[in-house]
Motif scaffolding. Structure first.
Motif: not given
Ligand code: ADP
Length: 508
Positions: A298, A317-318, A401-402, A405, A507
């Motif tokens: 990410g 992001e979006a 993972g993020g 979304r 962070r």
């Molecule tokens: P961590 O690994 O720190 O727990 P997350 O699983 O929450 O983090 O993922 C964070 C990542 O998700 C961000 O670095 C970003 O790249 C991605 N992200 C955040 N919002 C969106 C979105 N709306 N669409 C796609 N990717 C997203």
């Protein structure tokens, strides 16, 4: 109803939640701590802050569990792998926690790779600066005073277990990420210990992942649970992420893209890739996890936002994903090598840098953004190809993972991996994995296969054939560019480390 408090000690926060016998999650709590960069390339945590955050997160979820009428039968822990901290007289940490992201031991790792490549095969841990073996070699060389004062060396979960139980314990899963444990015997490797300059008495006692130790009266008071509550030794967060998404049988891989990324597969015997592309860590007796982690997940999207689209504001992001959707799969033959941070799998080398290859005047911002996201997916496709090449069958992948979304990024990963993707409901894979392992350890579940049955899959995707063909056609070139550009990477390294060579530290 019987429940278990799970604690997941991560890179920037400790998360805790209570899970009942049906695998349902209650009372999620998260307490953050800084990841500091005292020198370029270092990435450290304050051991006291990490332990206190873990206890506080456990206290909050235990309170929520009590309010919900759940009967907490135990605590189970997941810990970030590859961490190293020295403990001195009076059981007090005398160094910060050097996390997996700390790169100070790069020269030591490179030397170990050249002189003792067989250690990767014996221990399952790549000879990379993340490895505690390389970090110990760094202390022996650069900080002999600390090395001499260290009564014990351990990781973050060991610190938390000590706080909860008073005992210094580790288990084969976390230990197999140190570079110091033999995969075949499950015992410390004498040669690795000699290279690290330590003796086995300076490491924690090895117990099974399902071993339980009573919660001390003092810790029980702090958390709000009964003294003597069993504390399960737990496992490393990588292997537990597979448990948390139910990817515990051969053929079913777990893939994540959060800040970083990973692709892992459970196998029934230790299996080390002769080409050194994959790690192999222990999970439970009879189960090991093979795969690779990537640093550039990410964070590549975050970079695209700040470097390519500062006009889109602080949370773009979006909007970035909308831009990417304007370019076709393959970004019209534009490749981005996403090595913005020194990369791990499958090359495990600090050398590569990021690159766009194939730019023409016809490429605009949508192509640049899309190619960056495709680069992340293609790197995971390389990890998958390495596993298949080493003889592992993969027919299903569970993704978390993020990144999930975004519908575009979900389908892109599915097409790049060219495999069916399932998206398990719920986040916090490692925390859920710790809980499921805990329920097995406490006798509430028969085994990890039954635990996997508790994981439900929400969305399922299938590869879109025309996009999958484009990615498959580009992958060999994506892979070959690493070797082809190595001389350029070397020259650029000699010219300077480049800004922000270390992972996103500090962070909260
Ligand atoms: P961590 O690994 O720190 O727990 P997350 O699983 O929450 O983090 O993922 C964070 C990542 O998700 C961000 O670095 C970003 O790249 C991605 N992200 C955040 N919002 C969106 C979105 N709306 N669409 C796609 N990717 C997203």
């Amino acid at each position: 109803m019987t429940a278990v408090v799970a604690i997941d000690i991560g890179t920037t926060s400790a998360k805790a939640a209570t899970y009942d016998e049906g695998g349902r999650e209650h009372g999620v709590a998260e307490v953050g701590y800084p990841l500091a960069e005292p020198e370029p390339g270092q990435a450290v945590q304050d051991p006291g802050a990490v332990v206190q955050a873990a206890v506080e997160a456990a206290r909050r979820t235990a309170g929520a569990a009590a309010a919900a009428g759940l009967d907490v039968a135990g605590i189970s822990c997941s810990g970030a792998m590859h961490a190293l901290v020295a403990v001195g007289a009076g059981d007090r940490p005398i160094t910060p926690v050097l996390t997996w992201a700390d790169q100070r031991a790069t020269p030591q790792a490179e030397r170990l790779r050249d002189a003792h490549p067989e250690l990767h095969a014996r221990t399952g841990t790549p000879l990379h600066p993340m490895s505690p073996l390389a970090k110990l070699a760094w202390f022996a060389e650069h900080d002999p005073a600390t090395a001499a004062a260290a009564r014990r060396w351990c990781g973050v979960k060991e610190l938390v277990l000590h706080r909860l139980t008073g005992a210094w314990l580790t288990e084969p899963s976390t230990a197999s990420g140190t570079g110091l444990l033999r995969l075949d015997t499950g015992r410390w490797d004498a040669e690795a210990l000699a290279l690290a300059g330590i003796g086995p008495e300076q490491l924690c006692e090895l117990v099974p992942t399902t071993h339980t130790t009573p919660l001390t009266t003092e810790a029980a008071r702090e958390i709000g649970l009964a003294p003597g509550t069993p504390v399960v030794a737990g496992a490393g967060d990588g292997p537990l992420a597979n448990v948390g998404v139910g990817a515990v049988q051969p053929g079913i891989a777990a893939c994540s893209i959060g800040t970083s990324g990973a692709l892992r597969l459970v196998v029934d015997r230790p299996a080390v890739d002769p080409h050194h592309r994959a790690f192999c860590y222990a999970l439970t007796p009879g189960r090991w996890v093979v795969g690779g982690a990537i640093n550039n997940g990410g964070i590549v999207l975050r970079w695209a936002g700040s470097a390519l689209a500062p006009d889109l504001g602080p949370h773009p992001e979006a909007a970035l994903l909308e831009l990417a959707a304007q370019a076709p799969p393959g970004s019209e033959a534009l490749i981005m090598l996403p090595y913005l941070l020194s990369e791990r799998a499958p090359h495990w080398s600090a050398l590569p840098r990021g690159a766009y290859v194939g730019l023409t005047r016809a490429h605009g911002r949508p192509h640049l953004v899309r190619a960056a996201l495709e680069g992340v997916c293609q790197q995971l496709a390389l990890v998958l190809a390495g596993l298949r090449d080493a003889g592992h069958e993969v027919h299903e992948i569970r993704a978390t993972g993020g990144f999930a979304r975004s519908a575009l990024w979900r389908q892109m990963l599915c097409d790049a991996l060219d495999a069916p993707l399932g998206f398990p409901r719920g986040r916090r894979g490692s925390c859920r994995g710790a809980a499921l392992l805990g329920l097995v350890a406490l006798g509430a579940l028969d085994d990890l296969d039954r635990a996997a049955d508790l994981v439900t899959i929400g969305e399922r995707l299938r590869p879109e054939p025309s996009a999958a063909r484009v990615y498959a056609a580009m992958l060999p070139t994506f892979a070959a560019l690493y070797e082809a550009l190595a001389p350029a990477f070397r020259t650029l390294r000699d010219l300077g480390p480049g800004p922000g060579a270390a992972p996103a530290a500090s962070r909260p």
